[in-house]
Design a protein around this motif. Sequence first.
Motif, PDB file in Angstrom:
ATOM      1  N   SER A 459       0.862  -1.170  -0.013  1.00  0.00           N
ATOM      2  CA  SER A 459      -0.161   0.030  -0.131  1.00  0.00           C
ATOM      3  C   SER A 459       0.861   1.174  -0.004  1.00  0.00           C
ATOM      4  N   ALA A 460       0.288   2.440  -0.360  1.00  0.00           N
ATOM      5  CA  ALA A 460       1.007   3.518  -0.169  1.00  0.00           C
ATOM      6  C   ALA A 460       1.254   3.835   1.240  1.00  0.00           C
ATOM      7  N   ALA A 461       2.433   4.494   1.577  1.00  0.00           N
ATOM      8  CA  ALA A 461       2.913   4.866   3.039  1.00  0.00           C
ATOM      9  C   ALA A 461       1.679   5.526   3.764  1.00  0.00           C
ATOM     10  N   SER A 462       1.188   6.512   2.988  1.00  0.00           N
ATOM     11  CA  SER A 462      -0.010   7.423   3.655  1.00  0.00           C
ATOM     12  C   SER A 462      -1.264   6.508   3.986  1.00  0.00           C
ATOM     13  N   ASP A 463      -1.201   5.338   3.590  1.00  0.00           N
ATOM     14  CA  ASP A 463      -2.531   4.327   3.924  1.00  0.00           C
ATOM     15  C   ASP A 463      -2.147   3.494   5.078  1.00  0.00           C
ATOM     16  N   VAL A 464      -0.791   3.505   5.573  1.00  0.00           N
ATOM     17  CA  VAL A 464      -0.548   2.645   6.592  1.00  0.00           C
ATOM     18  C   VAL A 464      -1.072   3.121   7.850  1.00  0.00           C
ATOM     19  N   ARG A 465      -1.757   2.379   8.627  1.00  0.00           N
ATOM     20  CA  ARG A 465      -2.510   2.683   9.888  1.00  0.00           C
ATOM     21  C   ARG A 465      -1.859   1.826  10.789  1.00  0.00           C
ATOM     22  N   LEU A 482       7.824   6.248  16.007  1.00  0.00           N
ATOM     23  CA  LEU A 482       6.648   7.063  15.409  1.00  0.00           C
ATOM     24  C   LEU A 482       7.257   8.178  14.587  1.00  0.00           C
ATOM     25  N   THR A 483       8.123   9.213  14.952  1.00  0.00           N
ATOM     26  CA  THR A 483       8.721  10.288  14.548  1.00  0.00           C
ATOM     27  C   THR A 483       9.396  10.068  13.172  1.00  0.00           C
ATOM     28  N   TYR A 484       9.844   8.936  13.242  1.00  0.00           N
ATOM     29  CA  TYR A 484      10.714   8.498  11.993  1.00  0.00           C
ATOM     30  C   TYR A 484       9.715   7.932  10.944  1.00  0.00           C
ATOM     31  N   LEU A 485       8.743   7.357  11.271  1.00  0.00           N
ATOM     32  CA  LEU A 485       7.588   6.935  10.293  1.00  0.00           C
ATOM     33  C   LEU A 485       6.638   7.978   9.768  1.00  0.00           C
ATOM     34  N   GLN A 486       6.552   9.017  10.736  1.00  0.00           N
ATOM     35  CA  GLN A 486       5.627  10.057  10.239  1.00  0.00           C
ATOM     36  C   GLN A 486       6.375  11.134   9.320  1.00  0.00           C
ATOM     37  N   GLU A 489       9.326   8.692   6.597  1.00  0.00           N
ATOM     38  CA  GLU A 489       8.621   7.755   5.554  1.00  0.00           C
ATOM     39  C   GLU A 489       7.048   8.080   5.205  1.00  0.00           C
ATOM     40  N   GLY A 490       6.686   9.343   5.693  1.00  0.00           N
ATOM     41  CA  GLY A 490       5.131   9.600   5.256  1.00  0.00           C
ATOM     42  C   GLY A 490       3.896   8.812   5.603  1.00  0.00           C
ATOM     43  N   MET A 491       4.083   8.179   6.889  1.00  0.00           N
ATOM     44  CA  MET A 491       3.071   7.268   7.343  1.00  0.00           C
ATOM     45  C   MET A 491       2.363   8.214   8.363  1.00  0.00           C
ATOM     46  N   SER A 492       1.650   8.988   8.096  1.00  0.00           N
ATOM     47  CA  SER A 492       1.016   9.843   9.062  1.00  0.00           C
ATOM     48  C   SER A 492      -0.152   9.414   9.785  1.00  0.00           C
ATOM     49  N   LYS A 493      -0.321   8.170   9.570  1.00  0.00           N
ATOM     50  CA  LYS A 493      -1.523   7.770  10.443  1.00  0.00           C
ATOM     51  C   LYS A 493      -1.007   6.578  11.515  1.00  0.00           C
ATOM     52  N   LYS A 557      17.322  -1.717  16.848  1.00  0.00           N
ATOM     53  CA  LYS A 557      18.512  -0.780  17.072  1.00  0.00           C
ATOM     54  C   LYS A 557      18.607   0.609  17.092  1.00  0.00           C
ATOM     55  N   GLY A 558      17.287   1.198  16.429  1.00  0.00           N
ATOM     56  CA  GLY A 558      17.227   2.649  16.300  1.00  0.00           C
ATOM     57  C   GLY A 558      16.283   3.016  15.171  1.00  0.00           C
ATOM     58  N   ALA A 559      15.671   4.104  15.367  1.00  0.00           N
ATOM     59  CA  ALA A 559      14.750   4.510  14.371  1.00  0.00           C
ATOM     60  C   ALA A 559      15.435   4.677  12.989  1.00  0.00           C
ATOM     61  N   GLY A 560      14.814   3.885  11.922  1.00  0.00           N
ATOM     62  CA  GLY A 560      15.393   4.025  10.729  1.00  0.00           C
ATOM     63  C   GLY A 560      16.535   3.072  10.373  1.00  0.00           C
ATOM     64  N   VAL A 561      16.811   2.289  11.585  1.00  0.00           N
ATOM     65  CA  VAL A 561      17.950   1.179  10.976  1.00  0.00           C
ATOM     66  C   VAL A 561      17.113  -0.226  11.216  1.00  0.00           C
ATOM     67  N   SER A 562      17.748  -0.819  10.022  1.00  0.00           N
ATOM     68  CA  SER A 562      16.890  -2.268   9.731  1.00  0.00           C
ATOM     69  C   SER A 562      16.941  -3.182  10.847  1.00  0.00           C
ATOM     70  N   ILE A 563      15.933  -3.759  10.877  1.00  0.00           N
ATOM     71  CA  ILE A 563      15.651  -4.724  12.078  1.00  0.00           C
ATOM     72  C   ILE A 563      16.570  -6.083  11.687  1.00  0.00           C
ATOM     73  N   SER A 564      16.370  -6.436  10.916  1.00  0.00           N
ATOM     74  CA  SER A 564      16.871  -7.654  10.269  1.00  0.00           C
ATOM     75  C   SER A 564      18.345  -7.519   9.784  1.00  0.00           C
ATOM     76  N   ALA A 565      19.213  -8.385   9.917  1.00  0.00           N
ATOM     77  CA  ALA A 565      20.635  -8.164   9.344  1.00  0.00           C
ATOM     78  C   ALA A 565      20.344  -8.813   7.725  1.00  0.00           C
TER      79      ALA A 565
END
Length: 585
Positions: A459-465, A482-486, A489-493, A557-565
Amino acid sequence: MDAQGRGRAENIDPADQWVLNPNTGDYELRLSPSGGQSAVPGPRRSTRSSSRQGTRGRDGRRDERRDGRDSRDSRDEQRDVPPQRRRRAPQPEPASGRRKQKPKKSKGKKALVWTGGTLALVLVATGTAGYLYYQHLNDNITSINDDGAGTGGFSKDRAINILVMGTDKRSGKGNEKYGDKGSLGHADTTILLHVSKDRTNATALSIPRDMITDIPDCPTTMEDGTEKTIPGSQGVRFNESLGQSDRTPSCTMRTVTEITGIKMDHFMVADFNAVKTLSSAVGGVDVCLAKDIDDPDSHLNLPAGKHTIEGEDALAFVRTRHSVGTGGDLSRIELQQQFLSSLMRKLKSNDTLTSPSKMIKLAEAGTEALTVDSKIADIMKLRDLGMELGKFDMKNLSFATVPVVDNPAEKVHTTVVPNEEKAEQLFAMMRADESLTAVKKQEKKEKAEVAARLKGSKSAASDVRVNIYNGSGKTGAAQATLTYLQNTEGMSKASQLGNAPSDIKKTTLEYAPDQADQARRLADVMGLSGSAMKPGKSEKNSQGLPAIKLTLGSDFKGAGVSISAPSKAPKDIQKVEADKTVCAK
């Protein structure tokens, strides 16, 4: 008498004293009653042990053993082997009069039980040796305190990380000709060996000696037993982490941990003599040259083609650099990786594992040539470690080098700096226990239905709730996400709903079937694997609308850092697969 023969009777080979017991499948030490103990390498004489006292006495163990020997009378040094070690076990004969042989299929198992496994520059042998020989091998071992830089010791139920260091210290007979004979010894060759938790694969990561890095403050046990903290250094060559300013191997361990995020279990240090004695003990190491090499600096003079080298030639091979590749340290690392790959193949071959003569020589050479941390300064502990390290298949061992680029601060490039993006990708794979080779085991792959969760439309990032919960144990993790996603990444919801239980190990993403496209988009942004996605039910957000549920675990590991190796190594990294022969160019 050579290094392997010190303290040994001049005309008796200890290998001749080992006899295969057909009832147990083990080699046993058999001594003639009239022969006393002369055929077994006995306790060290004071003239030799005193020269090694400084490095071996740090944990007190060597001094105590030496004091005990000085108080014995001459008969103690000739004491009998315990009766159960001397008796020849009954050997039933079949009707034909020939000794009954074990089935062929047990040969490999017997060899591995007897040797205790192999690793890189060391093979520590025998769990069936007589007491005196066990004591003799223990006396060979040189140890240094790890000063708390390690984990406290390896474990059979987790991955193992060993730091193998080669120092350029010129001590030892014949080594003064290599120049810089007054050197205190640097971390000239450093390899982080990572063996996977399931023992199916291993990665040997070389760290360039001329890589610019920061060396941390290093609490260190000094020669006299006192402790002091050696101040760190910023922006210096990595090789200064050993030898300089009284730095010991524990400081190199701390430096590697700072660089990679991986904490070592143990360390092993080898000098020039280790290369010479170990290569000779296995009967030579097979190498290949794509061109003639005549290097007056390393003293390597070999024509193109395949060669079996040992002793001085082996040392010259791993030291040469001006005549191969670009003539720098990175080219020499490739040579060293080729050499170590071939050495390990030789160590794990049946020709070595089933030869008592070679095993005795390797046990002598290995324990003489290496310095280890005090937590494994015992032949039985080394044997147990060797058993674990010897389990992986050679085809699943990869040599790699920390990705680097020329130092941009220099006009004439003599040093390098890490390629941050590629290096971190490689370190992350090792921290996550990911193999650099394709290990064909079902448990190493996600099942098809799990992997399929990542496939499909997004889905579009703006549709992710999404509702975000913090179960990572790290304060502020949900708000930072939350701050990183909004904002990024444009996930305002997205919204964050506080803490989940703080003992959650893995981040999870729960969603209903009709929310799969939202879940795939968020998984892509967060760097989640298919196994982190949990199909099920949705929940409500603060407005009462259906939302997917993201619960951060301790792997956050931190906002914006990939969880999986990453599942694949970076492109274009310097890599050598240990089961393949490569000709040096």
